[in-house]
Scaffold this motif. Structure first.
Motif, PDB file in Angstrom:
ATOM      1  N   TRP A 142       0.854  -1.193   0.000  1.00  0.00           N
ATOM      2  CA  TRP A 142       0.000   0.000   0.000  1.00  0.00           C
ATOM      3  C   TRP A 142       0.889   1.241   0.000  1.00  0.00           C
ATOM      4  CZ3 TRP A 142      -5.079   0.534  -0.809  1.00  0.00           C
ATOM      5  CH2 TRP A 142      -5.915  -0.579  -0.628  1.00  0.00           C
ATOM      6  N   PHE A 143       0.554   2.171  -0.867  1.00  0.00           N
ATOM      7  CA  PHE A 143       1.254   3.438  -0.985  1.00  0.00           C
ATOM      8  C   PHE A 143       0.229   4.561  -0.890  1.00  0.00           C
ATOM      9  CE2 PHE A 143       5.474   2.041  -2.443  1.00  0.00           C
ATOM     10  CZ  PHE A 143       5.192   0.712  -2.736  1.00  0.00           C
ATOM     11  N   ARG A 144       0.716   5.762  -0.655  1.00  0.00           N
ATOM     12  CA  ARG A 144      -0.187   6.908  -0.689  1.00  0.00           C
ATOM     13  C   ARG A 144       0.549   8.108  -1.271  1.00  0.00           C
ATOM     14  NH1 ARG A 144      -0.926   8.600   5.710  1.00  0.00           N
ATOM     15  NH2 ARG A 144       1.232   9.267   6.076  1.00  0.00           N
ATOM     16  N   GLN A 145      -0.233   8.967  -1.886  1.00  0.00           N
ATOM     17  CA  GLN A 145       0.323  10.180  -2.471  1.00  0.00           C
ATOM     18  C   GLN A 145      -0.571  11.345  -2.125  1.00  0.00           C
ATOM     19  OE1 GLN A 145       1.219   9.937  -6.671  1.00  0.00           O
ATOM     20  NE2 GLN A 145       2.663  11.623  -6.506  1.00  0.00           N
ATOM     21  N   ALA A 146      -0.042  12.241  -1.317  1.00  0.00           N
ATOM     22  CA  ALA A 146      -0.765  13.446  -0.945  1.00  0.00           C
ATOM     23  C   ALA A 146      -0.522  14.518  -2.003  1.00  0.00           C
ATOM     24  CB  ALA A 146      -0.286  13.922   0.424  1.00  0.00           C
ATOM     25  N   PRO A 147      -1.415  15.496  -2.107  1.00  0.00           N
ATOM     26  CA  PRO A 147      -1.242  16.557  -3.102  1.00  0.00           C
ATOM     27  C   PRO A 147       0.109  17.235  -2.967  1.00  0.00           C
ATOM     28  CG  PRO A 147      -3.404  16.684  -2.119  1.00  0.00           C
ATOM     29  CD  PRO A 147      -2.658  15.659  -1.331  1.00  0.00           C
ATOM     30  N   GLY A 148       0.833  17.326  -4.073  1.00  0.00           N
ATOM     31  CA  GLY A 148       2.111  18.007  -4.087  1.00  0.00           C
ATOM     32  C   GLY A 148       3.260  17.234  -3.478  1.00  0.00           C
ATOM     33  N   LYS A 149       3.015  15.983  -3.094  1.00  0.00           N
ATOM     34  CA  LYS A 149       4.069  15.181  -2.459  1.00  0.00           C
ATOM     35  C   LYS A 149       4.346  13.927  -3.273  1.00  0.00           C
ATOM     36  CE  LYS A 149       3.324  16.731   2.275  1.00  0.00           C
ATOM     37  NZ  LYS A 149       3.175  16.307   3.695  1.00  0.00           N
ATOM     38  N   GLU A 150       5.489  13.315  -2.983  1.00  0.00           N
ATOM     39  CA  GLU A 150       5.831  12.080  -3.657  1.00  0.00           C
ATOM     40  C   GLU A 150       5.044  10.911  -3.061  1.00  0.00           C
ATOM     41  OE1 GLU A 150      10.455  13.070  -4.973  1.00  0.00           O
ATOM     42  OE2 GLU A 150      10.017  11.423  -3.607  1.00  0.00           O
ATOM     43  N   ARG A 151       4.901   9.888  -3.886  1.00  0.00           N
ATOM     44  CA  ARG A 151       4.235   8.677  -3.419  1.00  0.00           C
ATOM     45  C   ARG A 151       5.131   7.990  -2.383  1.00  0.00           C
ATOM     46  NH1 ARG A 151       1.321   5.160  -7.991  1.00  0.00           N
ATOM     47  NH2 ARG A 151       0.747   7.315  -8.449  1.00  0.00           N
ATOM     48  N   GLU A 152       4.532   7.549  -1.284  1.00  0.00           N
ATOM     49  CA  GLU A 152       5.306   6.918  -0.230  1.00  0.00           C
ATOM     50  C   GLU A 152       4.699   5.579   0.159  1.00  0.00           C
ATOM     51  OE1 GLU A 152       5.361   9.021   3.483  1.00  0.00           O
ATOM     52  OE2 GLU A 152       3.188   9.284   3.554  1.00  0.00           O
ATOM     53  N   GLY A 153       5.575   4.665   0.560  1.00  0.00           N
ATOM     54  CA  GLY A 153       5.116   3.362   1.000  1.00  0.00           C
ATOM     55  C   GLY A 153       4.491   3.437   2.377  1.00  0.00           C
ATOM     56  N   VAL A 154       3.390   2.732   2.563  1.00  0.00           N
ATOM     57  CA  VAL A 154       2.693   2.695   3.842  1.00  0.00           C
ATOM     58  C   VAL A 154       2.906   1.345   4.516  1.00  0.00           C
ATOM     59  CG1 VAL A 154       0.451   2.786   4.987  1.00  0.00           C
ATOM     60  CG2 VAL A 154       0.949   4.351   3.086  1.00  0.00           C
ATOM     61  N   SER A 155       2.638   0.267   3.782  1.00  0.00           N
ATOM     62  CA  SER A 155       2.722  -1.061   4.376  1.00  0.00           C
ATOM     63  C   SER A 155       2.798  -2.098   3.265  1.00  0.00           C
ATOM     64  CB  SER A 155       1.498  -1.313   5.260  1.00  0.00           C
ATOM     65  OG  SER A 155       1.586  -2.567   5.917  1.00  0.00           O
ATOM     66  N   CYS A 156       3.216  -3.305   3.625  1.00  0.00           N
ATOM     67  CA  CYS A 156       3.342  -4.367   2.635  1.00  0.00           C
ATOM     68  C   CYS A 156       3.149  -5.712   3.316  1.00  0.00           C
ATOM     69  CB  CYS A 156       4.714  -4.307   1.971  1.00  0.00           C
ATOM     70  SG  CYS A 156       4.910  -5.431   0.564  1.00  0.00           S
ATOM     71  N   ILE A 157       2.604  -6.675   2.559  1.00  0.00           N
ATOM     72  CA  ILE A 157       2.382  -8.002   3.113  1.00  0.00           C
ATOM     73  C   ILE A 157       2.702  -9.045   2.052  1.00  0.00           C
ATOM     74  CG2 ILE A 157      -0.071  -8.008   2.468  1.00  0.00           C
ATOM     75  CD1 ILE A 157      -0.632  -9.522   5.109  1.00  0.00           C
ATOM     76  N   SER A 158       3.356 -10.107   2.464  1.00  0.00           N
ATOM     77  CA  SER A 158       3.608 -11.237   1.566  1.00  0.00           C
ATOM     78  C   SER A 158       3.887 -12.470   2.405  1.00  0.00           C
ATOM     79  CB  SER A 158       4.790 -10.956   0.637  1.00  0.00           C
ATOM     80  OG  SER A 158       6.017 -11.110   1.315  1.00  0.00           O
ATOM     81  N   SER A 159       3.783 -13.629   1.775  1.00  0.00           N
ATOM     82  CA  SER A 159       4.035 -14.873   2.497  1.00  0.00           C
ATOM     83  C   SER A 159       5.506 -15.002   2.877  1.00  0.00           C
ATOM     84  CB  SER A 159       3.607 -16.070   1.646  1.00  0.00           C
ATOM     85  OG  SER A 159       4.289 -16.062   0.401  1.00  0.00           O
ATOM     86  N   SER A 160       6.399 -14.406   2.111  1.00  0.00           N
ATOM     87  CA  SER A 160       7.838 -14.534   2.403  1.00  0.00           C
ATOM     88  C   SER A 160       8.351 -13.415   3.306  1.00  0.00           C
ATOM     89  CB  SER A 160       8.641 -14.537   1.101  1.00  0.00           C
ATOM     90  OG  SER A 160       8.395 -13.359   0.363  1.00  0.00           O
ATOM     91  N   ASP A 161       7.794 -12.205   3.168  1.00  0.00           N
ATOM     92  CA  ASP A 161       8.279 -11.067   3.961  1.00  0.00           C
ATOM     93  C   ASP A 161       7.474 -10.836   5.226  1.00  0.00           C
ATOM     94  OD1 ASP A 161       8.605  -9.709   0.772  1.00  0.00           O
ATOM     95  OD2 ASP A 161      10.331 -10.177   2.051  1.00  0.00           O
TER      96      ASP A 161
END
Length: 122
Positions: A36-55
């Motif tokens: 999951w990523f998010r991008q606020a107005p005027g800002k760069e896209r940033e990572g929020v969270s991630c899920i996987s069976s290996s990580d």
């Protein structure tokens, strides 16, 4: 065809909660990490969270995972992101993306959804 479809965004008052959904199709769900990523107005896209069976589960925003909770329903090929205690600064377009492994590096992810708007009013 790989598809990622986000839903669950909307307008919410500060202090409220939302649960975003990311429905995946067109690939073997268990073989990929969903971020999951998010991008606020005027800002760069940033990572929020991630899920996987290996990580496992990873959180990137801030030094604490709260107020984000990521979860996965493999039977439905869907990943959820719950956001509690929403603040106006959480206002952004939230995207989910798929990659072989988790990362907070945007360019690591090749498959992206269209995004869902989250707007938090004060």
């Amino acid at each position: 065809e790989v598809q990622l479809v986000e839903s669950g965004g909307g307008l919410v008052q500060a202090g409220g909660s939302l649960r975003l959904s990311c429905a995946a199709s067109g690939f073997t769900f268990d073989d990929y990490a969903i971020g999951w990523f998010r991008q606020a107005p005027g800002k760069e896209r940033e990572g929020v969270s991630c899920i996987s069976s290996s990580d496992g589960i990873l959180y990137y925003v801030g030094s604490e995972k709260a107020p984000f909770t990521i979860s996965s329903d493999n039977a439905r090929n869907t990943v959820y992101l719950r956001i509690d205690s929403l603040k106006p600064e959480d206002t952004a377009v939230y995207y989910c993306a798929a990659a072989p492994q988790c990362s907070d590096y945007v360019r690591w992810f090749h498959y992206w959804g269209q995004g869902t708007q989250v707007t938090v009013s004060s």
